[in-house]
Design an enzyme around this catalytic site. Structure first.
Site, PDB file in Angstrom:
ATOM      1  N   GLY A   1       0.825  -1.202   0.000  1.00  0.00           N
ATOM      2  CA  GLY A   1       0.000   0.000   0.000  1.00  0.00           C
ATOM      3  C   GLY A   1       0.860   1.254   0.000  1.00  0.00           C
ATOM      4  N   LEU A   2       0.348   2.304   0.600  1.00  0.00           N
ATOM      5  CA  LEU A   2       1.058   3.579   0.675  1.00  0.00           C
ATOM      6  C   LEU A   2       1.484   4.087  -0.693  1.00  0.00           C
ATOM      7  CD1 LEU A   2       3.295   3.180   3.847  1.00  0.00           C
ATOM      8  CD2 LEU A   2       1.175   4.454   3.611  1.00  0.00           C
ATOM      9  N   CYS A   3       0.579   3.947  -1.664  1.00  0.00           N
ATOM     10  CA  CYS A   3       0.929   4.491  -2.975  1.00  0.00           C
ATOM     11  C   CYS A   3      -0.251   5.307  -3.505  1.00  0.00           C
ATOM     12  CB  CYS A   3       1.331   3.401  -3.942  1.00  0.00           C
ATOM     13  SG  CYS A   3       0.291   1.957  -3.883  1.00  0.00           S
ATOM     14  N   GLY A   4      -0.853   6.099  -2.620  1.00  0.00           N
ATOM     15  CA  GLY A   4      -1.900   7.000  -3.048  1.00  0.00           C
ATOM     16  C   GLY A   4      -3.101   6.258  -3.606  1.00  0.00           C
TER      17      GLY A   4
END
Lengths: 298, 137
Positions: free
Chosen positions: A89-92
């Protein structure tokens, strides 16, 4: 009113978060460069393959004996929707955008009365799709063990899809992935895998003759056999290309997301620092007032 | 100085070779064929086998094993699309034999069409490679 110590702790915590997002941004930037290089290196093969496919497709696709990979198996009742997302995750909005594009298409297919089966590549898309379409997901291909995407990985996925096609699990396969445009823009894209979309072949007679440079080729064994050999390869190449684009897009999206996270953390630190300074001054003023009023009372 | 033509060996991952060659021997499905400068336009599928690249007619060729692929000869030269190439000198016969046995076991133990297809694909290139190495390059 938060105490001075609370404020100090909060500033420290936001600052360490900022350091993490900053580091993640830099990691994503270097991974993005590598992913872009890989995508570029894969281009010559895909281009040549496409040229040849076009030249051959035109002459063979009109025949009855043409491979089902090219002309389909005569039905379009069951769709296989392959959704390529990331493992992390952590990709907008990267994963959500792909899933949204896929969802729109799936809803439309369902409304048309088609059967839809889903194959996920990467677990992030699975989590989202499973909420909307429980029971439709055939399988999820785990890519988390793969550090640098190789052609064999894509070929394996393609083989899986081809075997399913041969077994009659589905009639049409479409693939969803994010096309990389820049670190800021990734475009969720739909691509038909099986049958090979004829639009690319048809209406390009000019390109087809271009491909051969006007020369007349001799074929060995013959055009049809060559095409039969190339079609499965073409599926692998398309999957490989899509996955490379997807990898580059993921890193681009992460880089952008982490950049704005870093900036947000900076803003937050500025605001907190102002509050902290005000509070500190208020405390000093209060202490002074206490001392003065104490002295006056004497 | 002999005439040369451009030769490209392309894998899906990268451009493996881009040289001026004097003579290339390609393992076509229906037999090996040699390409010299000025060859007629030609397309052929490849079987798993050795490709020999003579950068100079008098020098020893550079030899690579291809797992199959596709060759195109046009006015500009020769382009070979190959999925993977292996330097046959780096492969140990014993290790390869073991791999073949493993793949054969996989084939007999295959539970579904996917596993069968995988094992068959592996064997399709491993067996010819073994023959070539056993014969001596």
């Amino acid at each position: 009113m938060a105490s001075l110590k609370d404020l100090r702790d909060r500033i420290a915590s936001v600052r360490s978060t900022q350091k993490i997002t900053q580091a993640m941004k830099m990691v994503a930037a270097s991974k993005l460069r590598r992913a872009q290089e890989a995508a570029e290196a894969a281009r010559p093969y895909a281009e040549r393959m496409e040229k040849v496919m076009r030249a051959l497709g035109d002459s063979v696709s009109t025949q009855d004996t043409a491979s089902p990979l090219l002309v389909g198996n005569g039905k379009d009742d069951t769709y296989l929707v392959i959704v390529a997302t990331s493992e992390r995750g952590l990709c907008g909005g990267f994963n959500s955008n792909i899933v949204r594009a896929a969802k729109r298409r799936i809803d439309q297919l369902l409304a048309d009365g088609k059967e839809v089966k889903i194959l996920c590549i990467g677990k992030k898309g699975r989590a989202q799709l499973n909420r909307f379409y429980p029971g439709r997901i055939l399988d999820t291909i785990d890519m988390s063990g793969i550090r640098q995407l190789g052609f064999v990985d894509a070929a394996d996925i393609a083989q899986r899809v081809r075997v399913m096609f041969d077994e009659g699990v589905f009639d049409v396969a479409v693939l969803f992935y994010a096309r990389f445009q820049s670190a800021l823009t990734q475009i969720p894209t739909e691509q038909q895998l099986i049958p090979v979309p004829l639009a690319e072949h048809g209406g390009s007679a000019e390109d087809a003759s271009d491909a051969g440079g006007g020369a007349i080729y001799e074929y060995e064994p013959d055009e049809e056999a060559i095409l039969d050999d190339l079609l499965p390869r073409n599926v692998s190449v398309q999957v490989y290309k899509a996955l490379l684009e997807n990898a580059a897009s993921e890193q681009g999206a992460r880089m952008t997301a982490m950049d704005s996270a870093t900036r947000n953390a900076g803003d937050l630190i500025d605001n907190l620092t102002i509050v902290y300074n005000r509070t500190r001054q208020a405390v000093i003023t209060k202490e002074l007032i206490e001392i003065i009023s104490g002295a006056e009372a004497l | 100085m002999a005439e040369r033509f451009s030769f490209e060996l392309v894998s899906p991952e990268r451009l493996l070779m881009d040289v001026e060659a004097a003579h290339v021997v390609v393992p076509g499905t229906e037999g090996e064929f040699g390409v010299l400068p000025g060859h007629a336009p030609f397309m052929s599928t490849l079987r798993p086998g050795l490709i020999q690249v003579f950068e100079d007619e008098n020098q020893a060729p550079k030899t690579l094993f291809l797992k199959g692929g596709f060759a195109e000869v046009n006015a500009d030269g020769l382009v070979v699309l190959a999925e993977d190439s292996i330097d046959p000198e780096t492969v140990g016969l014993a290790a390869l034999d073991q791999d073949i046995r493993n793949a054969e076991e996989d084939l007999t133990a295959a539970r579904d069409a996917l596993e069968t297809a995988r094992a068959e694909a592996t064997l399709a290139w491993m067996r010819p490679l073994r023959d070539i190495i056993a014969r001596g390059i």
